[in-house]
Scaffold this motif. Structure first.
Motif, PDB file in Angstrom:
ATOM      1  N   UNK A 152      28.925 105.074 -20.084  1.00  0.00           N
ATOM      2  CA  UNK A 152      29.791 105.321 -18.939  1.00  0.00           C
ATOM      3  C   UNK A 152      29.343 106.556 -18.185  1.00  0.00           C
ATOM      4  N   UNK A 153      29.051 107.631 -18.902  1.00  0.00           N
ATOM      5  CA  UNK A 153      28.654 108.866 -18.248  1.00  0.00           C
ATOM      6  C   UNK A 153      27.274 108.744 -17.613  1.00  0.00           C
ATOM      7  N   UNK A 154      26.459 107.805 -18.104  1.00  0.00           N
ATOM      8  CA  UNK A 154      25.094 107.684 -17.614  1.00  0.00           C
ATOM      9  C   UNK A 154      24.967 106.774 -16.402  1.00  0.00           C
ATOM     10  N   UNK A 155      26.050 106.098 -16.009  1.00  0.00           N
ATOM     11  CA  UNK A 155      25.966 105.168 -14.887  1.00  0.00           C
ATOM     12  C   UNK A 155      25.636 105.911 -13.598  1.00  0.00           C
ATOM     13  N   UNK A 156      24.989 105.221 -12.680  1.00  0.00           N
ATOM     14  CA  UNK A 156      24.593 105.830 -11.424  1.00  0.00           C
ATOM     15  C   UNK A 156      25.792 105.950 -10.496  1.00  0.00           C
ATOM     16  N   UNK A 157      25.617 106.718  -9.439  1.00  0.00           N
ATOM     17  CA  UNK A 157      26.664 106.883  -8.440  1.00  0.00           C
ATOM     18  C   UNK A 157      26.936 105.543  -7.767  1.00  0.00           C
ATOM     19  N   UNK A 158      28.075 105.359  -7.106  1.00  0.00           N
ATOM     20  CA  UNK A 158      29.139 106.352  -6.991  1.00  0.00           C
ATOM     21  C   UNK A 158      30.051 106.350  -8.207  1.00  0.00           C
ATOM     22  N   UNK A 159      30.716 107.474  -8.417  1.00  0.00           N
ATOM     23  CA  UNK A 159      31.655 107.584  -9.515  1.00  0.00           C
ATOM     24  C   UNK A 159      33.020 107.046  -9.131  1.00  0.00           C
ATOM     25  N   UNK A 160      33.943 107.123 -10.061  1.00  0.00           N
ATOM     26  CA  UNK A 160      35.295 106.623  -9.824  1.00  0.00           C
ATOM     27  C   UNK A 160      36.270 107.420 -10.671  1.00  0.00           C
ATOM     28  N   UNK A 161      37.525 107.367 -10.290  1.00  0.00           N
ATOM     29  CA  UNK A 161      38.600 107.872 -11.124  1.00  0.00           C
ATOM     30  C   UNK A 161      39.103 106.685 -11.927  1.00  0.00           C
ATOM     31  N   UNK A 162      38.952 106.743 -13.238  1.00  0.00           N
ATOM     32  CA  UNK A 162      39.311 105.639 -14.125  1.00  0.00           C
ATOM     33  C   UNK A 162      40.561 106.019 -14.901  1.00  0.00           C
ATOM     34  N   UNK A 163      41.518 105.098 -14.979  1.00  0.00           N
ATOM     35  CA  UNK A 163      42.744 105.362 -15.729  1.00  0.00           C
ATOM     36  C   UNK A 163      42.973 104.225 -16.709  1.00  0.00           C
ATOM     37  N   UNK A 164      43.149 104.581 -17.976  1.00  0.00           N
ATOM     38  CA  UNK A 164      43.401 103.621 -19.045  1.00  0.00           C
ATOM     39  C   UNK A 164      44.891 103.294 -19.043  1.00  0.00           C
ATOM     40  N   UNK A 165      45.229 102.015 -18.877  1.00  0.00           N
ATOM     41  CA  UNK A 165      46.612 101.635 -18.602  1.00  0.00           C
ATOM     42  C   UNK A 165      47.200 100.730 -19.683  1.00  0.00           C
ATOM     43  N   UNK A 166      48.472 101.016 -20.018  1.00  0.00           N
ATOM     44  CA  UNK A 166      49.337 100.060 -20.695  1.00  0.00           C
ATOM     45  C   UNK A 166      50.651 100.115 -19.910  1.00  0.00           C
ATOM     46  N   UNK A 167      51.760  99.804 -20.494  1.00  0.00           N
ATOM     47  CA  UNK A 167      53.018  99.851 -19.747  1.00  0.00           C
ATOM     48  C   UNK A 167      53.945 100.955 -20.252  1.00  0.00           C
ATOM     49  N   UNK A 168      53.385 101.929 -20.959  1.00  0.00           N
ATOM     50  CA  UNK A 168      54.200 103.032 -21.462  1.00  0.00           C
ATOM     51  C   UNK A 168      54.496 104.025 -20.341  1.00  0.00           C
ATOM     52  N   UNK A 169      55.557 104.828 -20.480  1.00  0.00           N
ATOM     53  CA  UNK A 169      55.846 105.846 -19.470  1.00  0.00           C
ATOM     54  C   UNK A 169      54.696 106.836 -19.272  1.00  0.00           C
ATOM     55  N   UNK A 170      54.020 107.212 -20.367  1.00  0.00           N
ATOM     56  CA  UNK A 170      52.896 108.142 -20.249  1.00  0.00           C
ATOM     57  C   UNK A 170      51.778 107.544 -19.412  1.00  0.00           C
ATOM     58  N   UNK A 171      51.526 106.255 -19.576  1.00  0.00           N
ATOM     59  CA  UNK A 171      50.489 105.585 -18.796  1.00  0.00           C
ATOM     60  C   UNK A 171      50.865 105.518 -17.326  1.00  0.00           C
ATOM     61  N   UNK A 172      52.136 105.257 -17.035  1.00  0.00           N
ATOM     62  CA  UNK A 172      52.583 105.197 -15.645  1.00  0.00           C
ATOM     63  C   UNK A 172      52.424 106.553 -14.958  1.00  0.00           C
ATOM     64  N   UNK A 173      52.750 107.625 -15.682  1.00  0.00           N
ATOM     65  CA  UNK A 173      52.571 108.960 -15.123  1.00  0.00           C
ATOM     66  C   UNK A 173      51.092 109.261 -14.904  1.00  0.00           C
ATOM     67  N   UNK A 174      50.242 108.832 -15.845  1.00  0.00           N
ATOM     68  CA  UNK A 174      48.801 109.034 -15.702  1.00  0.00           C
ATOM     69  C   UNK A 174      48.267 108.288 -14.483  1.00  0.00           C
ATOM     70  N   UNK A 175      48.788 107.103 -14.206  1.00  0.00           N
ATOM     71  CA  UNK A 175      48.357 106.333 -13.046  1.00  0.00           C
ATOM     72  C   UNK A 175      48.681 107.073 -11.751  1.00  0.00           C
ATOM     73  N   UNK A 176      49.875 107.627 -11.650  1.00  0.00           N
ATOM     74  CA  UNK A 176      50.238 108.375 -10.447  1.00  0.00           C
ATOM     75  C   UNK A 176      49.331 109.578 -10.255  1.00  0.00           C
ATOM     76  N   UNK A 177      49.037 110.280 -11.346  1.00  0.00           N
ATOM     77  CA  UNK A 177      48.134 111.427 -11.265  1.00  0.00           C
ATOM     78  C   UNK A 177      46.725 110.982 -10.876  1.00  0.00           C
ATOM     79  N   UNK A 178      46.265 109.867 -11.433  1.00  0.00           N
ATOM     80  CA  UNK A 178      44.934 109.356 -11.113  1.00  0.00           C
ATOM     81  C   UNK A 178      44.819 108.993  -9.640  1.00  0.00           C
TER      82      UNK A 178
END
Length: 282
Positions: free
Chosen positions: A4-30
């Motif tokens: 993943x770190x070795x992939x060429x540009x362009x980069x992205x903001x990646x968020x690992x998702x489930x349906x937990x409250x912590x994941x939902x908050x992480x999505x908003x931040x992402x």
């Protein structure tokens, strides 16, 4: 270095998702990070292979957390639940990205966290996920996905906890060595810029004072006020006391941070109930 770190540009903001409250908050931040960095927002939903295999056994059962009763559990039931989760996640991702006019996509992968990340073919500039997942505990432990990601991924990792974005308090950065210090400072400056908050730099004991200007220079031109504190003792307790004296938002650390404070990474990450940002080694 992982794929993943070795992939060429362009980069992205990646968020690992489930349906937990912590994941939902992480999505908003992402989403806010993607908007600030002008990058694509990529959601990743992982269907765990071991869980799929377990559901295929004819004797598989599940036990209700609320009632303690046992009930049937099979591949069809699991697949239906996974489909419901995926649709909910896709709606949330679409809503967050649409509100900020972001380019976005959702990847659904089967396997471990590391396999899914490596198989995406996208270089993550920043990877976000909930710190605790469905555990219901805050600050003092890590969820299974977070533990896997920390041990097997070499990119900037944001372990999110709490609200979608801290409303007040500085972004805090722990500087333990001169080599990783500039990268940690730059990441802290990015987070401060997203939410227009100040910066607080914590210099560990033993750091050569002559190298501190290099760290400050890495912040670049930015309007956020910066304060500096030098820890008197290199220990998790000393860091915890400092964080309590000056409650803030994210804590940005490097891979060398735990060794410098005489603890392991899991202990340092769970020292606070705020988001923790882990910057890779330079």
């Amino acid at each position: 270095m992982d794929r993943l770190a070795a992939m060429s540009e362009p980069g992205a903001i990646v968020v690992l998702l489930d349906t937990s409250p912590a994941s939902e908050a992480a999505l908003s931040a992402a989403a806010r990070l993607a908007h600030h960095r002008n990058l694509e927002l990529v959601g990743l939903f992982i269907e765990e292979r071991d869980l799929l295999h377990s559901a295929a056994y004819p004797f598989a059962r599940e036990i209700s957390v609320l009632s303690g009763t046992s009930r049937p559990f099979d591949s069809e039931i699991l697949r239906s639940r996974l489909d419901l989760q995926r649709r909910r996640i896709e709606r949330q991702l679409q809503q967050e990205a649409g509100a900020l006019s972001l380019t976005w996509r959702l990847h659904v992968e089967t396997g471990s966290v590391q396999e899914a990340l490596a198989g995406m073919g996208i270089r993550a500039e920043i990877l976000l996920l909930g710190k605790t997942g469905w555990s219901g505990s805050h600050g003092r432990r890590l969820g299974a996905s977070a533990t896997q990601v920390i041990s097997g991924t070499d990119c900037t990792i944001v372990l999110w906890e709490g609200t979608p974005w801290p409303a007040r308090g500085p972004v805090q950065a722990l500087i333990t060595d001169p080599d990783s210090g500039p990268a940690i400072a730059r990441m802290a400056a990015v987070l401060a810029g997203v939410a227009d908050r100040p910066l607080h730099l914590l210099f560990a004991p033993g750091l050569d004072p002559s190298r501190e200007p290099d760290v400050l220079a890495a912040l670049g031109p930015q309007a956020a006020p910066v304060t500096v504190e030098r820890l008197g003792v290199a220990s998790p307790a000393a860091l915890a006391r400092s964080l309590r004296r000056r409650p803030g938002g994210e804590l940005v650390i490097g891979r060398s941070g735990p060794a410098a404070l005489g603890c392991d990474l899991a202990e340092l990450v769970t020292l606070t109930d705020t988001p923790v940002v882990l910057v890779p080694a330079t």
